[in-house]
Write a protein that holds these residues in place. Structure first.
Motif, PDB file in Angstrom:
ATOM      1  N   HIS A 126      46.199  10.919  49.049  1.00  0.00           N
ATOM      2  CA  HIS A 126      45.199  10.129  48.431  1.00  0.00           C
ATOM      3  C   HIS A 126      45.133   9.185  46.958  1.00  0.00           C
ATOM      4  CE1 HIS A 126      43.124  11.281  52.383  1.00  0.00           C
ATOM      5  NE2 HIS A 126      42.613  12.005  51.596  1.00  0.00           N
ATOM      6  N   GLY A 127      45.501   8.400  46.830  1.00  0.00           N
ATOM      7  CA  GLY A 127      44.782   7.683  45.776  1.00  0.00           C
ATOM      8  C   GLY A 127      43.797   8.357  45.438  1.00  0.00           C
ATOM      9  N   ARG A 128      42.928   8.516  45.438  1.00  0.00           N
ATOM     10  CA  ARG A 128      41.551   9.128  44.778  1.00  0.00           C
ATOM     11  C   ARG A 128      41.543  10.235  45.405  1.00  0.00           C
ATOM     12  NH1 ARG A 128      36.710   5.864  43.806  1.00  0.00           N
ATOM     13  NH2 ARG A 128      37.448   3.228  43.536  1.00  0.00           N
ATOM     14  N   GLY A 129      40.814  10.952  44.257  1.00  0.00           N
ATOM     15  CA  GLY A 129      40.597  12.374  45.232  1.00  0.00           C
ATOM     16  C   GLY A 129      39.653  12.709  45.529  1.00  0.00           C
ATOM     17  N   TRP A 182      37.246  20.048  47.453  1.00  0.00           N
ATOM     18  CA  TRP A 182      37.977  18.919  47.118  1.00  0.00           C
ATOM     19  C   TRP A 182      39.516  19.378  46.463  1.00  0.00           C
ATOM     20  CZ3 TRP A 182      37.572  14.968  44.283  1.00  0.00           C
ATOM     21  CH2 TRP A 182      38.370  14.789  43.361  1.00  0.00           C
ATOM     22  N   THR A 183      40.191  18.375  47.157  1.00  0.00           N
ATOM     23  CA  THR A 183      41.558  17.756  47.096  1.00  0.00           C
ATOM     24  C   THR A 183      41.712  16.281  46.113  1.00  0.00           C
ATOM     25  OG1 THR A 183      41.769  18.553  48.861  1.00  0.00           O
ATOM     26  CG2 THR A 183      43.829  17.170  47.911  1.00  0.00           C
ATOM     27  N   PRO A 184      42.428  17.149  44.814  1.00  0.00           N
ATOM     28  CA  PRO A 184      42.841  16.139  43.406  1.00  0.00           C
ATOM     29  C   PRO A 184      43.469  14.563  44.645  1.00  0.00           C
ATOM     30  CG  PRO A 184      42.854  18.973  42.894  1.00  0.00           C
ATOM     31  CD  PRO A 184      42.981  18.695  44.748  1.00  0.00           C
ATOM     32  N   ALA A 185      43.843  13.826  43.504  1.00  0.00           N
ATOM     33  CA  ALA A 185      44.343  13.185  43.715  1.00  0.00           C
ATOM     34  C   ALA A 185      45.294  13.262  44.138  1.00  0.00           C
ATOM     35  CB  ALA A 185      44.395  11.389  43.025  1.00  0.00           C
ATOM     36  N   GLY A 186      46.564  12.721  44.716  1.00  0.00           N
ATOM     37  CA  GLY A 186      48.225  12.504  45.058  1.00  0.00           C
ATOM     38  C   GLY A 186      48.623  14.217  45.435  1.00  0.00           C
ATOM     39  N   SER A 203      32.086  16.746  62.323  1.00  0.00           N
ATOM     40  CA  SER A 203      31.724  15.227  61.558  1.00  0.00           C
ATOM     41  C   SER A 203      32.074  14.927  60.330  1.00  0.00           C
ATOM     42  CB  SER A 203      29.820  14.524  62.074  1.00  0.00           C
ATOM     43  OG  SER A 203      29.304  13.420  61.857  1.00  0.00           O
ATOM     44  N   THR A 204      32.093  14.652  59.157  1.00  0.00           N
ATOM     45  CA  THR A 204      32.737  14.424  57.881  1.00  0.00           C
ATOM     46  C   THR A 204      31.900  13.774  57.249  1.00  0.00           C
ATOM     47  OG1 THR A 204      35.391  12.856  57.839  1.00  0.00           O
ATOM     48  CG2 THR A 204      34.866  15.796  58.569  1.00  0.00           C
ATOM     49  N   ARG A 205      31.809  13.860  55.986  1.00  0.00           N
ATOM     50  CA  ARG A 205      31.455  12.967  54.846  1.00  0.00           C
ATOM     51  C   ARG A 205      31.975  12.967  53.642  1.00  0.00           C
ATOM     52  NH1 ARG A 205      29.334  12.262  58.644  1.00  0.00           N
ATOM     53  NH2 ARG A 205      27.048  11.982  59.184  1.00  0.00           N
ATOM     54  N   ALA A 206      32.867  12.517  53.372  1.00  0.00           N
ATOM     55  CA  ALA A 206      34.272  12.479  52.257  1.00  0.00           C
ATOM     56  C   ALA A 206      33.100  11.116  50.855  1.00  0.00           C
ATOM     57  CB  ALA A 206      35.311  12.078  52.935  1.00  0.00           C
ATOM     58  N   LEU A 207      33.524  11.740  49.644  1.00  0.00           N
ATOM     59  CA  LEU A 207      33.649  10.926  48.862  1.00  0.00           C
ATOM     60  C   LEU A 207      35.197  10.463  48.482  1.00  0.00           C
ATOM     61  CD1 LEU A 207      30.970  12.926  46.549  1.00  0.00           C
ATOM     62  CD2 LEU A 207      30.558  10.550  48.213  1.00  0.00           C
ATOM     63  N   LEU A 208      35.659   9.454  47.834  1.00  0.00           N
ATOM     64  CA  LEU A 208      36.586   9.376  46.610  1.00  0.00           C
ATOM     65  C   LEU A 208      36.696   9.089  45.933  1.00  0.00           C
ATOM     66  CD1 LEU A 208      37.702   7.231  50.016  1.00  0.00           C
ATOM     67  CD2 LEU A 208      38.482   9.678  49.323  1.00  0.00           C
ATOM     68  N   LEU A 209      36.606   9.668  44.799  1.00  0.00           N
ATOM     69  CA  LEU A 209      36.392   9.910  43.307  1.00  0.00           C
ATOM     70  C   LEU A 209      38.321   8.678  42.528  1.00  0.00           C
ATOM     71  CD1 LEU A 209      34.764  11.734  44.564  1.00  0.00           C
ATOM     72  CD2 LEU A 209      34.729  12.823  42.258  1.00  0.00           C
ATOM     73  N   ASP A 210      37.476   8.214  41.773  1.00  0.00           N
ATOM     74  CA  ASP A 210      38.834   7.271  41.081  1.00  0.00           C
ATOM     75  C   ASP A 210      38.708   8.286  39.583  1.00  0.00           C
ATOM     76  OD1 ASP A 210      36.944   7.443  38.547  1.00  0.00           O
ATOM     77  OD2 ASP A 210      36.840   5.211  38.955  1.00  0.00           O
ATOM     78  N   GLN A 211      39.831   8.326  39.108  1.00  0.00           N
ATOM     79  CA  GLN A 211      39.715   8.926  38.019  1.00  0.00           C
ATOM     80  C   GLN A 211      39.316   9.653  37.164  1.00  0.00           C
ATOM     81  OE1 GLN A 211      43.904   7.309  35.607  1.00  0.00           O
ATOM     82  NE2 GLN A 211      43.895   9.810  34.787  1.00  0.00           N
ATOM     83  N   ALA A 212      38.146   8.928  36.583  1.00  0.00           N
ATOM     84  CA  ALA A 212      37.326   9.360  36.172  1.00  0.00           C
ATOM     85  C   ALA A 212      36.214   9.830  36.109  1.00  0.00           C
ATOM     86  CB  ALA A 212      36.839   8.011  35.445  1.00  0.00           C
ATOM     87  N   ALA A 213      36.179   9.574  37.107  1.00  0.00           N
ATOM     88  CA  ALA A 213      34.723  10.685  38.161  1.00  0.00           C
ATOM     89  C   ALA A 213      35.522  11.702  38.202  1.00  0.00           C
ATOM     90  CB  ALA A 213      34.137   9.753  39.269  1.00  0.00           C
ATOM     91  N   SER A 214      36.866  11.869  38.697  1.00  0.00           N
ATOM     92  CA  SER A 214      37.354  13.372  39.437  1.00  0.00           C
ATOM     93  C   SER A 214      36.832  14.186  38.113  1.00  0.00           C
ATOM     94  CB  SER A 214      38.912  12.487  39.722  1.00  0.00           C
ATOM     95  OG  SER A 214      38.584  12.055  40.538  1.00  0.00           O
ATOM     96  N   LEU A 250      35.273  17.441  38.610  1.00  0.00           N
ATOM     97  CA  LEU A 250      35.291  18.996  39.863  1.00  0.00           C
ATOM     98  C   LEU A 250      36.497  19.290  38.930  1.00  0.00           C
ATOM     99  CD1 LEU A 250      34.880  16.448  43.422  1.00  0.00           C
ATOM    100  CD2 LEU A 250      33.682  18.823  41.747  1.00  0.00           C
ATOM    101  N   GLY A 251      37.973  18.392  38.221  1.00  0.00           N
ATOM    102  CA  GLY A 251      39.112  18.802  37.558  1.00  0.00           C
ATOM    103  C   GLY A 251      40.130  18.088  38.574  1.00  0.00           C
ATOM    104  N   ASP A 252      41.046  19.496  38.327  1.00  0.00           N
ATOM    105  CA  ASP A 252      42.572  18.704  38.529  1.00  0.00           C
ATOM    106  C   ASP A 252      43.443  19.505  39.830  1.00  0.00           C
ATOM    107  OD1 ASP A 252      42.878  20.567  36.630  1.00  0.00           O
ATOM    108  OD2 ASP A 252      44.919  19.462  35.691  1.00  0.00           O
ATOM    109  N   GLU A 253      42.645  20.746  40.201  1.00  0.00           N
ATOM    110  CA  GLU A 253      42.648  22.072  41.240  1.00  0.00           C
ATOM    111  C   GLU A 253      41.481  21.934  41.853  1.00  0.00           C
ATOM    112  OE1 GLU A 253      43.691  26.048  39.110  1.00  0.00           O
ATOM    113  OE2 GLU A 253      45.023  24.896  37.676  1.00  0.00           O
TER     114      GLU A 253
END
Length: 256
Positions: free
Chosen positions: A36-39, A67-71, A83-94, A97-100
């Protein structure tokens, strides 16, 4: 794809820090390797999701989210009808939760906010009520407990191959000495490398890997005895002791 599936890529260019989407999947549905382009924070309102990346596998039973980081390339396996609920976070909001990849606990408040967020249009008024919901969600993400419900893979190829093989066929009685013999490496070098590359001891990783395999089976309705014996435990009692120590509840109460 699942009926009515919404592609997270559709939200990559939305000028909002957080957007939310929901999807329903039939039992045993699998999403192949993608990124994803977003986390993405993935929560299963019903069922269980297993997220696998080149760096490990993470599982979200009830009241948990992955949590799965972008890219990051990953696949998702659904256990039961999900039934999923997903949040898609841009770089700043990510940054919350961090990069792992990791698993977080989902509080009752966060669960309600996730449901509410999925009813909000992607181009919501950032300064209005909808923006406040998203801001509160971000605050909850920052304080959510980080949980050890995954099996990260080491970077060393030989170690990673052993870990992959273990997930295919868990052996709860595997020992450090046995792995050292298979890999042709000394005990001290092994333990140092394993902890450095996974962030946990071999024994803790072995138990986590067993849980990653066991939780989907339990969620699918497999009896505790069958799961324990399939994993190679000597008895259901030994498996139940490990399970309760790691998750705080016995396996026969899991998902109830």
């Amino acid at each position: 794809m699942a009926q009515g599936w919404k592609d997270p890529h559709d939200y990559d260019d939305v000028p909002r820090p957080i957007v939310a989407t929901g999807n329903d999947y039939p039992p045993s549905f699998e999403l192949g390797v993608h990124s994803h382009g977003r986390g993405q924070l993935l929560y299963a309102a019903s069922g269980v999701v297993v997220v696998s990346t080149p760096h490990g596998s993470w599982i979200a039973p009830p009241e948990r989210a992955v949590w799965t980081p972008a890219g990051i390339s990953h696949s998702v396996r659904m256990v039961g009808a999900v039934s999923t609920r997903a949040l898609l976070l841009d770089q700043a909001a990510s940054r919350a939760l961090g990069d792992e990849s990791l698993v977080i606990g989902v509080s009752a408040l966060m669960r309600s906010l996730l449901v509410a967020a999925c009813e909000i249009e992607p181009d919501y008024d950032d300064a209005g009520r909808d923006g406040l919901v998203m801001a509160l969600l971000l605050a909850e993400l920052e304080r959510a407990p980080r949980l050890t419900l995954g099996a990260p893979f080491p970077a060393t190829p030989a170690l990673a191959r052993k870990c992959h093989a273990f997930l295919e066929k868990p052996e709860p009685h595997d020992t450090i000495d046995g792995w050292c013999a298979d890999l042709g490496i000394g005990r001290r070098a092994f333990t140092r490398a394993f902890r450095r590359e996974t962030g946990m001891s071999f024994g803790a990783w072995r138990q986590q890997a067993c849980l990653v395999v066991a939780l989907p089976q339990l969620a699918a309705g497999e009896p505790v005895t069958s799961v324990a014996l399939n994993l190679g435990y000597d008895s259901p009692a030994a498996f139940s002791t490990m399970f309760k120590r790691r998750l705080g509840i016995p396996p026969n109460r899991y998902g109830k």
